[in-house]
Design a protein around this motif. Structure first.
Motif, PDB file in Angstrom:
ATOM      1  N   LEU A 110       0.821  -1.213   0.000  1.00  0.00           N
ATOM      2  CA  LEU A 110       0.000   0.000   0.000  1.00  0.00           C
ATOM      3  C   LEU A 110       0.860   1.270   0.000  1.00  0.00           C
ATOM      4  CD1 LEU A 110      -2.805  -1.068   2.523  1.00  0.00           C
ATOM      5  CD2 LEU A 110      -2.946  -0.957   0.018  1.00  0.00           C
ATOM      6  N   GLU A 111       2.039   1.169   0.566  1.00  0.00           N
ATOM      7  CA  GLU A 111       2.916   2.354   0.606  1.00  0.00           C
ATOM      8  C   GLU A 111       3.675   2.544  -0.699  1.00  0.00           C
ATOM      9  OE1 GLU A 111       5.294   1.640   4.084  1.00  0.00           O
ATOM     10  OE2 GLU A 111       3.543   1.878   5.381  1.00  0.00           O
ATOM     11  N   ALA A 112       3.782   1.475  -1.490  1.00  0.00           N
ATOM     12  CA  ALA A 112       4.548   1.583  -2.740  1.00  0.00           C
ATOM     13  C   ALA A 112       3.788   2.436  -3.745  1.00  0.00           C
ATOM     14  CB  ALA A 112       4.793   0.182  -3.309  1.00  0.00           C
ATOM     15  N   PRO A 113       4.494   3.212  -4.590  1.00  0.00           N
ATOM     16  CA  PRO A 113       3.803   4.034  -5.591  1.00  0.00           C
ATOM     17  C   PRO A 113       3.091   3.148  -6.610  1.00  0.00           C
ATOM     18  CG  PRO A 113       6.204   4.346  -5.713  1.00  0.00           C
ATOM     19  CD  PRO A 113       5.941   3.354  -4.652  1.00  0.00           C
ATOM     20  N   VAL A 114       2.030   3.690  -7.227  1.00  0.00           N
ATOM     21  CA  VAL A 114       1.279   2.932  -8.238  1.00  0.00           C
ATOM     22  C   VAL A 114       2.138   2.801  -9.505  1.00  0.00           C
ATOM     23  CG1 VAL A 114      -0.979   3.525  -7.355  1.00  0.00           C
ATOM     24  CG2 VAL A 114       0.110   5.053  -8.997  1.00  0.00           C
ATOM     25  N   PRO A 115       1.973   1.686 -10.249  1.00  0.00           N
ATOM     26  CA  PRO A 115       2.794   1.497 -11.444  1.00  0.00           C
ATOM     27  C   PRO A 115       2.407   2.494 -12.541  1.00  0.00           C
ATOM     28  CG  PRO A 115       1.150  -0.246 -11.245  1.00  0.00           C
ATOM     29  CD  PRO A 115       1.031   0.569 -10.014  1.00  0.00           C
ATOM     30  N   LYS A 116       3.392   2.837 -13.376  1.00  0.00           N
ATOM     31  CA  LYS A 116       3.121   3.791 -14.472  1.00  0.00           C
ATOM     32  C   LYS A 116       2.146   3.179 -15.459  1.00  0.00           C
ATOM     33  CE  LYS A 116       6.991   7.008 -14.746  1.00  0.00           C
ATOM     34  NZ  LYS A 116       8.033   6.579 -13.832  1.00  0.00           N
ATOM     35  N   ARG A 117       2.331   1.895 -15.733  1.00  0.00           N
ATOM     36  CA  ARG A 117       1.426   1.217 -16.668  1.00  0.00           C
ATOM     37  C   ARG A 117       0.741   0.077 -15.931  1.00  0.00           C
ATOM     38  NH1 ARG A 117       5.975   1.765 -19.634  1.00  0.00           N
ATOM     39  NH2 ARG A 117       5.942   3.380 -21.251  1.00  0.00           N
ATOM     40  N   PRO A 118      -0.390   0.371 -15.334  1.00  0.00           N
ATOM     41  CA  PRO A 118      -1.032  -0.672 -14.522  1.00  0.00           C
ATOM     42  C   PRO A 118      -1.640  -1.749 -15.394  1.00  0.00           C
ATOM     43  CG  PRO A 118      -2.426   1.290 -14.612  1.00  0.00           C
ATOM     44  CD  PRO A 118      -1.176   1.622 -15.358  1.00  0.00           C
ATOM     45  N   SER A 119      -1.660  -2.962 -14.852  1.00  0.00           N
ATOM     46  CA  SER A 119      -2.239  -4.066 -15.624  1.00  0.00           C
ATOM     47  C   SER A 119      -3.721  -4.257 -15.290  1.00  0.00           C
ATOM     48  CB  SER A 119      -1.469  -5.355 -15.338  1.00  0.00           C
ATOM     49  OG  SER A 119      -1.487  -5.623 -13.939  1.00  0.00           O
ATOM     50  N   ALA A 120      -4.134  -3.862 -14.095  1.00  0.00           N
ATOM     51  CA  ALA A 120      -5.535  -4.059 -13.707  1.00  0.00           C
ATOM     52  C   ALA A 120      -6.417  -3.146 -14.553  1.00  0.00           C
ATOM     53  CB  ALA A 120      -5.720  -3.762 -12.221  1.00  0.00           C
ATOM     54  N   PRO A 121      -7.575  -3.639 -15.014  1.00  0.00           N
ATOM     55  CA  PRO A 121      -8.375  -2.896 -16.008  1.00  0.00           C
ATOM     56  C   PRO A 121      -8.866  -1.524 -15.535  1.00  0.00           C
ATOM     57  CG  PRO A 121      -9.580  -4.825 -15.173  1.00  0.00           C
ATOM     58  CD  PRO A 121      -8.201  -4.931 -14.645  1.00  0.00           C
ATOM     59  N   ASP A 122      -9.181  -1.394 -14.245  1.00  0.00           N
ATOM     60  CA  ASP A 122      -9.747  -0.120 -13.786  1.00  0.00           C
ATOM     61  C   ASP A 122      -8.753   0.751 -13.032  1.00  0.00           C
ATOM     62  OD1 ASP A 122     -12.821  -1.865 -13.005  1.00  0.00           O
ATOM     63  OD2 ASP A 122     -12.295  -0.698 -14.788  1.00  0.00           O
ATOM     64  N   ALA A 123      -7.529   0.290 -12.945  1.00  0.00           N
ATOM     65  CA  ALA A 123      -6.550   0.994 -12.108  1.00  0.00           C
ATOM     66  C   ALA A 123      -6.347   2.434 -12.529  1.00  0.00           C
ATOM     67  CB  ALA A 123      -5.214   0.243 -12.126  1.00  0.00           C
ATOM     68  N   GLY A 124      -6.283   2.658 -13.852  1.00  0.00           N
ATOM     69  CA  GLY A 124      -5.957   3.981 -14.355  1.00  0.00           C
ATOM     70  C   GLY A 124      -7.172   4.892 -14.518  1.00  0.00           C
ATOM     71  N   ARG A 125      -8.346   4.362 -14.291  1.00  0.00           N
ATOM     72  CA  ARG A 125      -9.552   5.202 -14.447  1.00  0.00           C
ATOM     73  C   ARG A 125      -9.654   6.152 -13.271  1.00  0.00           C
ATOM     74  NH1 ARG A 125     -14.565   1.402 -14.815  1.00  0.00           N
ATOM     75  NH2 ARG A 125     -15.633   3.384 -15.122  1.00  0.00           N
ATOM     76  N   SER A 126     -10.473   7.184 -13.426  1.00  0.00           N
ATOM     77  CA  SER A 126     -10.631   8.115 -12.296  1.00  0.00           C
ATOM     78  C   SER A 126     -11.469   7.440 -11.217  1.00  0.00           C
ATOM     79  CB  SER A 126     -11.313   9.407 -12.758  1.00  0.00           C
ATOM     80  OG  SER A 126     -12.698   9.183 -12.933  1.00  0.00           O
ATOM     81  N   ILE A 127     -11.159   7.763  -9.990  1.00  0.00           N
ATOM     82  CA  ILE A 127     -11.896   7.156  -8.882  1.00  0.00           C
ATOM     83  C   ILE A 127     -13.359   7.578  -8.919  1.00  0.00           C
ATOM     84  CG2 ILE A 127     -11.228   8.971  -7.223  1.00  0.00           C
ATOM     85  CD1 ILE A 127     -11.889   5.261  -6.401  1.00  0.00           C
ATOM     86  N   ALA A 128     -13.615   8.785  -9.398  1.00  0.00           N
ATOM     87  CA  ALA A 128     -15.003   9.269  -9.471  1.00  0.00           C
ATOM     88  C   ALA A 128     -15.827   8.356 -10.381  1.00  0.00           C
ATOM     89  CB  ALA A 128     -15.044  10.703  -9.970  1.00  0.00           C
ATOM     90  N   ASP A 129     -15.263   7.999 -11.520  1.00  0.00           N
ATOM     91  CA  ASP A 129     -15.976   7.118 -12.464  1.00  0.00           C
ATOM     92  C   ASP A 129     -16.215   5.748 -11.857  1.00  0.00           C
ATOM     93  OD1 ASP A 129     -14.501   8.195 -15.661  1.00  0.00           O
ATOM     94  OD2 ASP A 129     -16.149   8.971 -14.411  1.00  0.00           O
TER      95      ASP A 129
END
Lengths: 535, 246
Positions: free
Chosen positions: A366-385
């Protein structure tokens, strides 16, 4: 509260010189020594502080008092706990243990079932000099405190506080007090702020009063990446879990385990509702976390069920005839034994390597930064969406179940509704900073009401199971006298009757919830997208 | 907050000594205590070295002045005193001239609720309006009774009066008489002690012996229990306090 004026007593100043100077002008009685120790108490979540007060056990030369003070030092109530020479009377740890019914009620209203924990200790060695009028009546007091020390229990070091002299007024004698103050001012003593010991105690405690809350404090920004937002939420929940770990391990009070379990459930709910935000392969951190949190729940659940039952046992038994209540004593003892065994097993788990490894790895993730190119389908979407989508989905599910609920709904379906409502509530609480506050407050109020009713019904159902298990086990161990067996039967009937009433109550309540979850109303929870945001 | 009234129909039975000593014992037990000297003689105020103040009591009783402004701290922490006032000589008239005379004391006491756990009333003797107001305000009434037939008969008068109050729907305190100024050399005292009346009120088991030490309070100007705790009379007051269970 009568006035107090305080002055610093420098090392170079001899207090007897000051007393002598006062004695030139005012009539003084012989001085006498006073030694006192004040221990300050509050609950882990600062319930008394939030209510504007604190509890103090004052040990003086000849007695021990329990005092309920305002934060400014004013006194709300006092109770004598004992005298010196009595076997040392302990401060009750819980409101329910106080023998005075008025105190019990008043304290329970503030601290509920939480344990009183010491957070500071202050010791004073003073000399008290009464100032007299012509009738030899005490009209003011000069108090020289040449030794004041403080510490934070249980293992803090004692630290020395500066010595001081105080002029203390006696109610109704303002002029003699003013004369005394005038003399002390004339001696060139340095006035200092009179800070009642409460202020010193809070400073010494090393904790931030009111600093703990089990509420979610995360502020999310709509455009945040969903995986980043999820990590922030989960990190906060792990923090809450860890904050309550020691109290849970030591079984200080039932609320530690409650808050620990809520933090675990909220993590599981977050991982479930925000599925697609983290990788979900077999060994992935989120997958492992769900599994370990579920494992923890298998140990914490039985303890919580027994805590709730035991806390409410006397209230439940109150509905039975007196002889039945008395006959339930062996059952209570048996349940307390089972609680202790379950608690010991939970404590072992929390001390064990599996739990420690889980927490370490999970926190690192949880403390590690998020990956630049995430593999999970919704990782890069906005949290609001993502939040809007999930709220809609779970909201519809809860509404559908609520609309189908009636007095004949099977227990299994009521459970599903209870769990779905809980998931919806957790999701709303987690993403609250993204929603329209006024509407969120209204919906949460309805959800909490339904959840409380479903929770009560569920507890009553669980308690019937516990009673049957207890009856069977006690019978097997030959611990069940005949009158206790009869009393258990009466208790079961009592519980079943309450459960039926709770179920009817639930049915009434869920109809209102279904209405609040109508699609158009759910949609209005999400703030409209502004042109600026859209562009 | 509880209100304890010390009352007798006759004077000279140990009423003020009782109020003075019970108030001290209450404070010593950790209660924030106020002793209200309602007797115009101001004896309780005298014992605590507090001068009875002239003026202001009328307005205070009428609710026009804050009673806390008239309160004086005693020599002991947690024990304050509301001193007597010369206007208390005509307390019945003062109360009658105000609004809802029977409620005046009770209303005033409500203002003290946040400051004290216990108020002890040193009531004037008699059965007038002041007594009625005190009966409305008090939760418990202790009545010192010298053990002879005449004083015991006064209990019937008080009992009848309380029955009338009850019939009118007015509140009635718990009444606990006890034998005071007991002289064990007197046969009549021993007879009364052996068989206290069971009606109209239940006697406390504790009795206070006649003692010149009680009269020493006048010289010491302090409660007996504060300067001679080991004396039989002081121990008896202590036992009385314990038996009251406040």
């Amino acid at each position: 509260m009568p006035q107090i004026r305080a002055y610093a007593l420098a090392d170079s100043t001899d207090s007897s010189t000051v007393i002598g100077a006062v004695g030139q002008t005012l009539r003084l009685a012989p001085a006498f020594p006073r030694a006192e120790q004040s221990t300050f108490y509050d609950t882990f979540d600062w319930a008394l502080y939030r209510d504007g007060g604190t509890l103090v056990v004052l040990d003086s030369d000849d007695h021990r008092d329990l005092r309920w003070l305002d934060l400014g030092g004013g006194e709300r109530a006092t109770r004598r706990l004992g005298r010196s020479g009595d076997p040392s009377p302990a401060l009750p740890s819980f409101a329910r243990e106080l023998d005075d019914p008025d105190w019990r009620r008043a304290l329970a209203r503030v601290i509920d079932v939480r344990r009183l924990l010491p957070f500071a200790r202050v010791r004073n060695r003073s000399t008290v000099v009464p100032v007299l009028d012509k009738h030899e009546k005490t009209v003011a007091r000069l108090v020289v405190t040449d030794e004041r020390t403080s510490m934070a229990p249980p293992e803090g070091a004692w630290r020395r506080e500066p010595a001081r002299i105080e002029a203390r007024a006696v109610r109704g004698y303002e002029r003699p007090f003013a004369r005394l103050v005038g003399i002390l001012d004339g001696l060139g003593l340095e006035p200092i702020e009179h800070d009642h010991e409460v202020g010193l105690a809070l400073a010494v405690s090393g904790r931030r009063p009111g600093g703990y809350s089990n509420r979610i404090a995360a502020t999310l920004h709509p455009e945040m990446r969903a995986d980043e937002a999820a990590k922030q939420l989960l990190a906060g929940l792990v923090d809450t879990m860890r904050t309550n770990e020691d109290g849970t391990r030591r079984d200080l009070d039932a609320e530690f385990l409650h808050d620990f379990r809520v933090a675990c459930r909220r993590q599981r709910s977050t991982l479930s509702e925000l599925r697609g935000v983290f990788p979900l392969s077999a060994g992935a951190p989120a997958t492992r976390a769900r599994k370990e949190l579920s494992w923890l729940g298998r140990y914490s659940g039985p303890v919580r069920d027994l805590d709730v039952f035991l806390l409410g046992f006397d209230g439940l038994a109150a509905g039975l005839p007196e002889d039945a209540r008395a006959a339930l004593a062996p059952v209570r003892i048996y349940l307390a034994r089972r609680q202790a065994e379950s608690q010991a097993a939970l404590a072992d788990v929390l001390d064990g390597s599996r739990y420690l490894a889980f927490v370490e790895h999970w926190q690192s993730f949880l403390e590690a930064p998020v990956p630049k190119r995430p593999s999970a389908p919704d990782a890069g979407r906005s949290i609001a969406d993502v939040a809007a989508e999930r709220l809609g989905r779970i909201g519809r599910k809860v509404r559908k179940r609520a609309l189908r609920t009636n007095p004949s709904t099977p227990a299994a379906d009521l459970h599903r509704l209870r769990i779905a409502a809980k998931r919806l509530r957790y999701l709303i609480e987690l993403t609250r900073s993204l929603l329209v506050e006024k509407r969120t407050v209204r919906l949460l109020k309805r959800l909490k009401a339904v959840q409380n009713d479903l929770g009560d019904w569920h507890d009553l159902e669980q308690q019937q199971i516990l009673v049957k298990q207890a009856a069977s086990a006690m019978h097997g161990e030959r611990l069940l006298p005949a009158d206790s067996a009869l009393a258990l039967g009466q208790l079961l009937a009592h519980l079943a009757s309450h459960e039926a009433a709770a179920r009817l109550h639930v049915t009434d309540r869920v109809a209102a919830l279904a209405e609040a979850l109508a699609p158009e109303r759910l949609a209005r929870l999400i703030p409209p997208v502004t042109e600026e945001a859209a562009s | 907050m509880k209100v304890l009234g010390c009352y007798s129909m006759k004077g000279g039975v140990g009423k003020t000594s009782t109020a003075v000593n019970l108030a001290w014992l209450a404070a010593d037990a950790g209660h924030r205590t106020l002793l209200w000297d309602l007797d115009s003689q101001g004896a309780a105020s005298f014992y605590y070295r507090i001068t009875a103040k002239g003026g202001g009591a009328r307005k205070m009783l009428a609710g026009e002045r804050d009673p806390m402004k008239r309160v004086r701290g005693t020599d002991w922490e947690r024990l304050d005193l509301l001193p007597a006032d010369p206007s208390y000589r005509k307390l019945d008239i003062v109360l009658r001239d105000g609004k809802k005379p029977l409620q005046q004391l009770a209303r005033l006491l409500q203002q003290l609720d946040e400051h004290y756990d216990l108020v002890v009333l040193d009531c004037p003797p008699g059965l007038g309006l002041a007594t009625e107001a005190m009966l409305t305000a008090a939760d418990v009434l202790v009545m010192p009774i010298v053990p002879n037939r005449l004083t015991v008969r006064t209990l019937d008068t008080v009992g009848d009066h309380l029955v009338k109050r009850r019939k009118k729907g007015r509140s009635v305190p718990v009444v606990r008489p006890f034998f005071s100024m007991v002289d064990r050399r007197k046969l009549i005292h021993l007879q009364q002690l052996a068989s206290p009346p069971s009606r109209p009120f239940r006697f406390l088991r504790t009795s206070i012996p006649f003692s010149s030490l009680v009269e020493r309070m006048e010289l010491q100007r302090a409660p007996l229990v504060s300067f001679d705790a080991a004396s039989p009379a002081a121990r008896a007051y202590h036992a009385l306090w314990q038996e009251l269970g406040i």
